[in-house]
Motif scaffolding. Sequence first.
Motif, PDB file in Angstrom:
ATOM      1  N   GLU A   1      -6.567  12.681  -9.653  1.00  0.00           N
ATOM      2  CA  GLU A   1      -6.127  11.846  -8.523  1.00  0.00           C
ATOM      3  C   GLU A   1      -4.730  12.252  -8.062  1.00  0.00           C
ATOM      4  O   GLU A   1      -4.443  12.294  -6.873  1.00  0.00           O
TER       5      GLU A   1
ATOM      6  N   ALA B   1       4.858  10.397  -0.182  1.00  0.00           N
ATOM      7  CA  ALA B   1       4.138   9.336  -0.891  1.00  0.00           C
ATOM      8  C   ALA B   1       4.880   8.984  -2.171  1.00  0.00           C
ATOM      9  O   ALA B   1       5.564   9.826  -2.764  1.00  0.00           O
TER      10      ALA B   1
ATOM     11  N   ALA C   1       4.031   7.483  -5.882  1.00  0.00           N
ATOM     12  CA  ALA C   1       2.916   7.230  -6.791  1.00  0.00           C
ATOM     13  C   ALA C   1       3.416   6.578  -8.074  1.00  0.00           C
ATOM     14  O   ALA C   1       4.554   6.790  -8.492  1.00  0.00           O
TER      15      ALA C   1
ATOM     16  N   HIS D   1       0.969   4.394  -4.373  1.00  0.00           N
ATOM     17  CA  HIS D   1      -0.332   4.952  -4.735  1.00  0.00           C
ATOM     18  C   HIS D   1      -0.478   4.813  -6.246  1.00  0.00           C
ATOM     19  O   HIS D   1       0.261   5.455  -6.989  1.00  0.00           O
TER      20      HIS D   1
ATOM     21  N   ASP E   1       0.832  -1.209   0.000  1.00  0.00           N
ATOM     22  CA  ASP E   1       0.000   0.000   0.000  1.00  0.00           C
ATOM     23  C   ASP E   1       0.862   1.253   0.000  1.00  0.00           C
ATOM     24  O   ASP E   1       0.344   2.351  -0.124  1.00  0.00           O
TER      25      ASP E   1
ATOM     26  N   LEU F   1      -3.509  13.746  -4.400  1.00  0.00           N
ATOM     27  CA  LEU F   1      -2.383  13.245  -3.603  1.00  0.00           C
ATOM     28  C   LEU F   1      -1.446  14.398  -3.243  1.00  0.00           C
ATOM     29  O   LEU F   1      -0.989  14.502  -2.102  1.00  0.00           O
TER      30      LEU F   1
END
Length: 127
Positions: free
Chosen positions: A14, A58, A60, A7, A4, A18
Amino acid sequence: MSSDALHHVGSLAELQSLFASTTYVAVDFYADWCGPCKQIAPHYAALAKQHSAPGVLAFAKVDVDAAQDAARAFGVTAMPTFMFFKDGRQVAVNGQPAIRGADPRSLAAAAEKLGGLAKKRVAESSG
């Protein structure tokens, strides 16, 4: 942290969402048919597991065929292309605005740099 840590982003909207919720974002622009993309993918996933920090850093993945609007918005013409963002704006990491091609050494160095910034941000907010 599980897989997880990555992303999977399906559109420019989207990706912008983020950016809005995360200080630093590393983005892998890839294509399913791209050999070098497949080679670097496990390395990128491992970096994401190691360095992700919810709300701060994050990682992605953007399939350029599925999210053509995102690829166009950032001028992605070669895969893989890795870009880095702070507060939604593209930034250079270690002097590189983007890493084009499957370059594990440059990618690891960029992830280390972002990971260090994220750790510092987390420490500041909790202390």
